[in-house]
Write an enzyme that holds these catalytic residues in place. Structure first.
Site, short mmCIF file in Angstrom:
data_model
loop_
_atom_site.label_atom_id
_atom_site.label_comp_id
_atom_site.label_asym_id
_atom_site.label_seq_id
_atom_site.Cartn_x
_atom_site.Cartn_y
_atom_site.Cartn_z
N HIS A 184 -36.87 81.17 97.13
CA HIS A 184 -36.75 80.90 98.56
C HIS A 184 -38.08 81.00 99.30
O HIS A 184 -38.29 80.32 100.30
CB HIS A 184 -35.74 81.87 99.19
CG HIS A 184 -34.33 81.58 98.80
ND1 HIS A 184 -33.77 80.33 98.91
CD2 HIS A 184 -33.35 82.38 98.30
CE1 HIS A 184 -32.51 80.37 98.50
NE2 HIS A 184 -32.23 81.60 98.13
N ARG A 291 -28.62 71.54 119.79
CA ARG A 291 -27.67 72.58 119.41
C ARG A 291 -27.55 73.58 120.55
O ARG A 291 -28.56 74.14 120.99
CB ARG A 291 -28.14 73.30 118.14
CG ARG A 291 -28.38 72.39 116.95
CD ARG A 291 -29.00 73.20 115.81
NE ARG A 291 -29.30 72.38 114.65
CZ ARG A 291 -30.43 71.70 114.48
NH1 ARG A 291 -31.37 71.75 115.42
NH2 ARG A 291 -30.63 70.98 113.41
N ARG A 327 -24.60 68.62 121.47
CA ARG A 327 -23.43 68.99 120.69
C ARG A 327 -22.73 70.18 121.33
O ARG A 327 -23.37 71.17 121.68
CB ARG A 327 -23.84 69.34 119.26
CG ARG A 327 -22.67 69.66 118.33
CD ARG A 327 -23.14 69.96 116.92
NE ARG A 327 -23.86 71.23 116.84
CZ ARG A 327 -24.52 71.64 115.75
NH1 ARG A 327 -24.55 70.87 114.67
NH2 ARG A 327 -25.15 72.79 115.73
N GLU A 426 -19.25 64.41 109.75
CA GLU A 426 -19.71 65.44 108.83
C GLU A 426 -18.63 65.86 107.83
O GLU A 426 -18.82 66.81 107.08
CB GLU A 426 -20.23 66.66 109.60
CG GLU A 426 -19.26 67.21 110.62
CD GLU A 426 -19.88 68.29 111.49
OE1 GLU A 426 -20.85 68.93 111.06
OE2 GLU A 426 -19.39 68.48 112.62
N ASN A 449 -26.05 67.29 106.37
CA ASN A 449 -26.00 68.57 105.66
C ASN A 449 -24.56 68.94 105.31
O ASN A 449 -24.23 69.23 104.15
CB ASN A 449 -26.63 69.68 106.51
CG ASN A 449 -28.08 69.40 106.85
OD1 ASN A 449 -28.68 68.47 106.34
ND2 ASN A 449 -28.64 70.19 107.74
N ASP A 450 -23.69 68.95 106.32
CA ASP A 450 -22.29 69.29 106.06
C ASP A 450 -21.57 68.17 105.32
O ASP A 450 -20.68 68.44 104.50
CB ASP A 450 -21.56 69.60 107.37
CG ASP A 450 -21.65 71.08 107.74
OD1 ASP A 450 -21.79 71.91 106.83
OD2 ASP A 450 -21.58 71.40 108.94
N ARG A 460 -23.35 74.74 100.60
CA ARG A 460 -24.79 74.51 100.57
C ARG A 460 -25.60 75.81 100.57
O ARG A 460 -26.79 75.79 100.30
CB ARG A 460 -25.22 73.62 101.73
CG ARG A 460 -24.84 74.10 103.13
CD ARG A 460 -25.06 72.97 104.12
NE ARG A 460 -24.55 73.26 105.44
CZ ARG A 460 -25.32 73.40 106.51
NH1 ARG A 460 -26.61 73.29 106.41
NH2 ARG A 460 -24.78 73.63 107.69
N CYS A 497 -28.30 63.09 112.21
CA CYS A 497 -29.00 64.26 112.74
C CYS A 497 -29.15 65.34 111.67
O CYS A 497 -29.61 66.45 111.97
CB CYS A 497 -28.30 64.82 113.97
SG CYS A 497 -26.57 65.30 113.70
#
Length: 554
Positions: A184, A291, A327, A426, A449-450, A460, A497
């Site tokens: 990481h 966000r 959002r 998503e 991503n989702d 994820r 996005c």
């Protein structure tokens, strides 16, 4: 003669600077003869403080549009893990002092992972070690990172993810004795754009402070006291990097387009109003994702209508003539709010989150909608609903917007009653039904991503399945293509996005699918803009076809 140390992996980039040895917070000491009950209370307080710090770091990454936010969320859960808690508690009740108890249990958990016959899983032992560091840091009360001179190359045995993101932006790079190419720490270095080399071995720790180092993240090596020839080559490479940035800066005020003139707007993802200026400075043509979670987190009561209105209006002030997609609140069991108690969920990603939470708390949703409609009177605000899976979800959101507009009209408050109301694509359900959603939604935005997570049925943030979470998997691209085709047939805008939009190769293929806009972290806009300008529409279409067909894991 210059000496060269070779590492196990690196984060791209070249750095020239002086060696600086990282100093970790010193290990605290336990009070003498501390009763087990008092030690246990200190342990729980440290868990709470460490988890809060890690969640705050997650929000920082999330606000910057970085997927690594999930790492800190996962580590916050590890801090409160039952194995860790039960192990430390048992040792305390056995009469062991707190600090040795934490070190013992953390070491046992580390060794269990390190013994596994899998490189990736062995590197996950570093996550356990990082959690131990955060607990000791919380117990020490020393939360001030050591001062690091500008332009230094930081040397350390290893850096935890939290220490990595705490490094000041003026460091030139960092080099560690431990770590691996999939750890990481190196992933975070790449996301921050910091040149780094890991896995250099003990030799890097014996370099005297102040020694001139040339760090090459691309080649995963560090040169000690580089000679004139090496310095000359490095300066030439740095000049090339500078020239690329100069070219990209020259494109800042130009709209995104392909080589043959086809438009593809480049927007920015932001998590706080201050980032709107960064978006503008990088040439964003709009905000593709604002966000709003930061408004609701780390507080004991939800934000009221006026506070939210002021924040949304502040973004408009920075980008007065550009679209701003906001959002609505997207939290759930994975990001609990103290004033919004939610029962524990076995799988919060399949539970009450996004618009589902808004349905359970329409009072919160109404306050946010009223603030958004008021702000929309002053700028081009688009409202986006997260986690929509059924047509009923969208219909409910539209009815709620009508109610909010009616309440504002009755109170004589200036507002716009009908800003564009769109949805995030998503989930596979939303993509499969995209042709029906397109009849009612004003726009689509793909949350890649989702979408990848749900399409591949892979969490994820899962510590052992990272290699199976692939947003470039053909199945994900075919699902995206479903939504793109439906939007085009209905004549509504569709953008993205998620992180895919900020990857140059993926951006080319997304343009080939016919997306109208790509939204990304502000810093990615110049790079993607330059790449798209080199590609024709036919080449972009060919790239999209390859993404949907390729199979690489035979």
């Amino acid at each position: 003669m210059s000496a060269i140390l070779r590492g196990a992996g690196g984060a791209a980039g070249l750095a020239l600077g002086s060696a600086y040895h990282w100093q970790r917070v010193s290990i605290p000491t336990d009070p003498p003869n501390e009763p087990p009950e008092a030690a246990l209370a200190r342990f729980h307080a440290a868990q709470h403080a460490a988890a809060n710090r890690l969640r705050a770091l997650a929000e920082r990454q999330r606000a910057a549009g970085l997927r690594e936010a999930d790492l800190f969320d996962a580590q916050a859960l590890l801090v409160e893990d039952e194995t860790l808690t039960d192990g430390v508690t048992a040792l305390l009740l056995d009469g062991q002092p707190l600090i040795p108890a934490i070190q013992t249990v953390v070491c046992q958990m580390e060794e269990a992972l390190a013994a596994l016959d899998d490189d990736y899983l062995r590197e996950r032992a570093a996550d356990i070690a990082a959690v131990g560091v955060e607990l000791l840091r919380a117990l020490s009360g020393d939360h001030t990172p050591p001062p690091i001179p500008p332009g230094a190359i930081v040397i350390a045995d290893d850096l935890t993810p939290a220490e990595t993101v705490d490094l000041p932006h003026h460091v030139a790079g960092f080099a560690t004795a431990g770590g691996g190419p999939t750890g990481h720490t190196i992933i975070l270095a790449r996301s921050r754009g910091v040149p780094a080399v890991v896995g250099l071995g003990e030799a890097i720790l014996h370099i005297p402070a102040g020694t001139t180092l040339l760090l090459d993240g691309d080649a995963a090596l560090v040169m000690i006291d580089p000679d004139e020839a090496a310095l000359q080559a490095a300066q030439e490479r740095m000049a090339a990097i500078h020239e690329a940035r100069r070219r990209q800066a020259a494109l800042r005020d130009l709209p995104g387009r392909l080589r043959d003139g086809r438009s593809i707007a480049l927007w920015a993802n932001i998590g706080r109003p201050a980032e709107a200026r960064l978006a503008r400075d990088n040439g964003a043509e709009g905000i593709g994702l604002f966000r709003t979670e930061f408004l609701f987190l780390d507080r004991n009561a939800p934000p009221d209508e006026d506070e939210q209105f002021a924040v949304y209006r502040a973004v408009i002030t920075e980008l007065p003539d550009r679209p701003i997609v906001i959002r609505t609140l997207d939290v759930g069991g994975d990001k609990p709010l103290p004033y919004l108690p939610l029962p524990p969920e076995a799988n919060p990603f399949l539970g009450v989150r996004g618009v589902r939470l808004s349905m359970q708390r329409p009072d919160l949703f109404q306050v946010q909608l009223r603030a958004l409609l008021r702000a929309a009177f002053y700028g081009d605000i688009w409202i986006m609903l997260p986690m929509v899976t059924t047509l009923a979800d969208l219909a409910w959101g539209r009815e709620q917007m009508r109610e909010a507009a009616a309440a504002l009209a009755a109170a004589g408050i200036e507002h716009r009653a009908d800003p564009p109301l769109g949805i995030m694509i998503e989930t596979p359900a939303a993509a499969v039904l995209a042709d029906q959603f397109a009849r009612h939604a004003a726009f689509f935005s793909i949350g890649s991503n989702d979408l990848a997570q749900y399409t591949l049925a892979v969490d994820r943030g899962h510590p052992t399945l990272a290699t199976q979470y692939r947003a470039d998997d053909p199945s994900v691209w075919r699902v995206i293509e479903l939504a793109a085709r439906a939007a085009q047939q209905a004549g509504i805008p569709i953008g993205i996005c998620g992180e895919l939009g900020g990857e140059p190769d993926a951006a080319v293929a997304l343009a080939g699918l016919g997306l109208n806009e790509l939204s990304m972290a502000p810093a990615r806009i110049p790079v993607v803009k330059e790449r798209l300008a080199q590609i024709s529409w036919a080449e972009a279409q060919a790239a999209a076809a390859r993404m949907m067909q390729r199979v690489e894991y035979v």
